[in-house]
Design a protein around this motif. Structure first.
Motif, PDB file in Angstrom:
ATOM      1  N   ALA A  35      28.152  -4.805  -8.244  1.00  0.00           N
ATOM      2  CA  ALA A  35      26.880  -4.230  -8.681  1.00  0.00           C
ATOM      3  C   ALA A  35      26.294  -5.023  -9.851  1.00  0.00           C
ATOM      4  O   ALA A  35      25.080  -5.256  -9.906  1.00  0.00           O
ATOM      5  CB  ALA A  35      27.075  -2.768  -9.080  1.00  0.00           C
ATOM      6  N   LEU A  36      27.146  -5.453 -10.782  1.00  0.00           N
ATOM      7  CA  LEU A  36      26.677  -6.250 -11.913  1.00  0.00           C
ATOM      8  C   LEU A  36      26.115  -7.591 -11.438  1.00  0.00           C
ATOM      9  O   LEU A  36      25.039  -8.022 -11.879  1.00  0.00           O
ATOM     10  CB  LEU A  36      27.819  -6.466 -12.909  1.00  0.00           C
ATOM     11  CG  LEU A  36      27.484  -7.235 -14.172  1.00  0.00           C
ATOM     12  CD1 LEU A  36      26.467  -6.472 -14.993  1.00  0.00           C
ATOM     13  CD2 LEU A  36      28.734  -7.490 -14.964  1.00  0.00           C
ATOM     14  N   ARG A  37      26.834  -8.246 -10.502  1.00  0.00           N
ATOM     15  CA  ARG A  37      26.341  -9.515  -9.956  1.00  0.00           C
ATOM     16  C   ARG A  37      25.007  -9.317  -9.235  1.00  0.00           C
ATOM     17  O   ARG A  37      24.086 -10.132  -9.367  1.00  0.00           O
ATOM     18  CB  ARG A  37      27.368 -10.109  -9.004  1.00  0.00           C
ATOM     19  CG  ARG A  37      28.488 -10.828  -9.685  1.00  0.00           C
ATOM     20  CD  ARG A  37      29.280 -11.684  -8.714  1.00  0.00           C
ATOM     21  NE  ARG A  37      29.739 -10.950  -7.538  1.00  0.00           N
ATOM     22  CZ  ARG A  37      30.908 -10.320  -7.444  1.00  0.00           C
ATOM     23  NH1 ARG A  37      31.751 -10.355  -8.464  1.00  0.00           N
ATOM     24  NH2 ARG A  37      31.240  -9.682  -6.350  1.00  0.00           N
ATOM     25  N   ALA A  38      24.897  -8.246  -8.465  1.00  0.00           N
ATOM     26  CA  ALA A  38      23.661  -7.992  -7.736  1.00  0.00           C
ATOM     27  C   ALA A  38      22.505  -7.720  -8.692  1.00  0.00           C
ATOM     28  O   ALA A  38      21.376  -8.185  -8.461  1.00  0.00           O
ATOM     29  CB  ALA A  38      23.851  -6.806  -6.786  1.00  0.00           C
ATOM     30  N   ASN A  39      22.773  -6.993  -9.772  1.00  0.00           N
ATOM     31  CA  ASN A  39      21.735  -6.707 -10.753  1.00  0.00           C
ATOM     32  C   ASN A  39      21.271  -7.986 -11.446  1.00  0.00           C
ATOM     33  O   ASN A  39      20.071  -8.211 -11.623  1.00  0.00           O
ATOM     34  CB  ASN A  39      22.242  -5.690 -11.776  1.00  0.00           C
ATOM     35  CG  ASN A  39      21.138  -5.182 -12.666  1.00  0.00           C
ATOM     36  OD1 ASN A  39      19.962  -5.337 -12.368  1.00  0.00           O
ATOM     37  ND2 ASN A  39      21.520  -4.573 -13.774  1.00  0.00           N
ATOM     38  N   LEU A  40      22.215  -8.838 -11.853  1.00  0.00           N
ATOM     39  CA  LEU A  40      21.841 -10.103 -12.492  1.00  0.00           C
ATOM     40  C   LEU A  40      21.063 -10.999 -11.534  1.00  0.00           C
ATOM     41  O   LEU A  40      20.098 -11.660 -11.917  1.00  0.00           O
ATOM     42  CB  LEU A  40      23.084 -10.823 -12.999  1.00  0.00           C
ATOM     43  CG  LEU A  40      23.764 -10.209 -14.212  1.00  0.00           C
ATOM     44  CD1 LEU A  40      25.081 -10.913 -14.494  1.00  0.00           C
ATOM     45  CD2 LEU A  40      22.858 -10.281 -15.419  1.00  0.00           C
ATOM     46  N   LYS A  41      21.480 -11.021 -10.277  1.00  0.00           N
ATOM     47  CA  LYS A  41      20.774 -11.826  -9.282  1.00  0.00           C
ATOM     48  C   LYS A  41      19.355 -11.309  -9.075  1.00  0.00           C
ATOM     49  O   LYS A  41      18.405 -12.092  -8.975  1.00  0.00           O
ATOM     50  CB  LYS A  41      21.547 -11.803  -7.966  1.00  0.00           C
ATOM     51  CG  LYS A  41      20.948 -12.664  -6.900  1.00  0.00           C
ATOM     52  CD  LYS A  41      21.793 -12.639  -5.654  1.00  0.00           C
ATOM     53  CE  LYS A  41      21.179 -13.467  -4.549  1.00  0.00           C
ATOM     54  NZ  LYS A  41      21.963 -13.421  -3.327  1.00  0.00           N
TER      55      LYS A  41
END
Length: 108
Positions: free
Chosen positions: A37-43
């Motif tokens: 979820a953190l990676r998706a948010n940053l992306k």
């Protein structure tokens, strides 16, 4: 996955091992979901900044900034190891002795 055959000299990848993939504890699964979820948010944030038609400033990527700084200052991040020492001796010291020997013994 039923038609997957094991390679004779390689182990099964972790993503295909049902014991590693399906039998995860809830804490490990929750941690993986949080990281995803953190990676998706940053992306998503980076993509919205990149595709903004009214953008007038540069987009700062901290990972790229760290990489460029490390490439411009290699001596502060260099770690001497056996491999780097051997390569330095092979390409720095050995050619000097070989050339000295060739020039001193090859004279007619």
């Amino acid at each position: 996955m039923a038609d997957y055959r094991e390679a004779p000299l390689a182990s099964r990848p972790k993503t295909l091992d049902p014991n590693e993939y399906f039998n995860l504890s809830p804490d490990v699964r929750r941690a993986e979901e949080d990281r995803a979820a953190l990676r998706a948010n940053l992306k998503r944030q980076y993509q919205t900044q990149l595709n903004n038609p009214h953008r007038k400033e540069l987009i700062e990527d901290p990972a790229l900034t760290r990489w460029v700084y490390a490439r411009t200052n290699p001596y502060t991040y260099f770690k001497p190891t056996y491999k780097t020492s051997l390569l330095g001796a092979m390409f720095g010291v050995v050619p000097l002795f070989v050339l000295y020997y060739v020039f001193k013994t090859d004279r007619v």
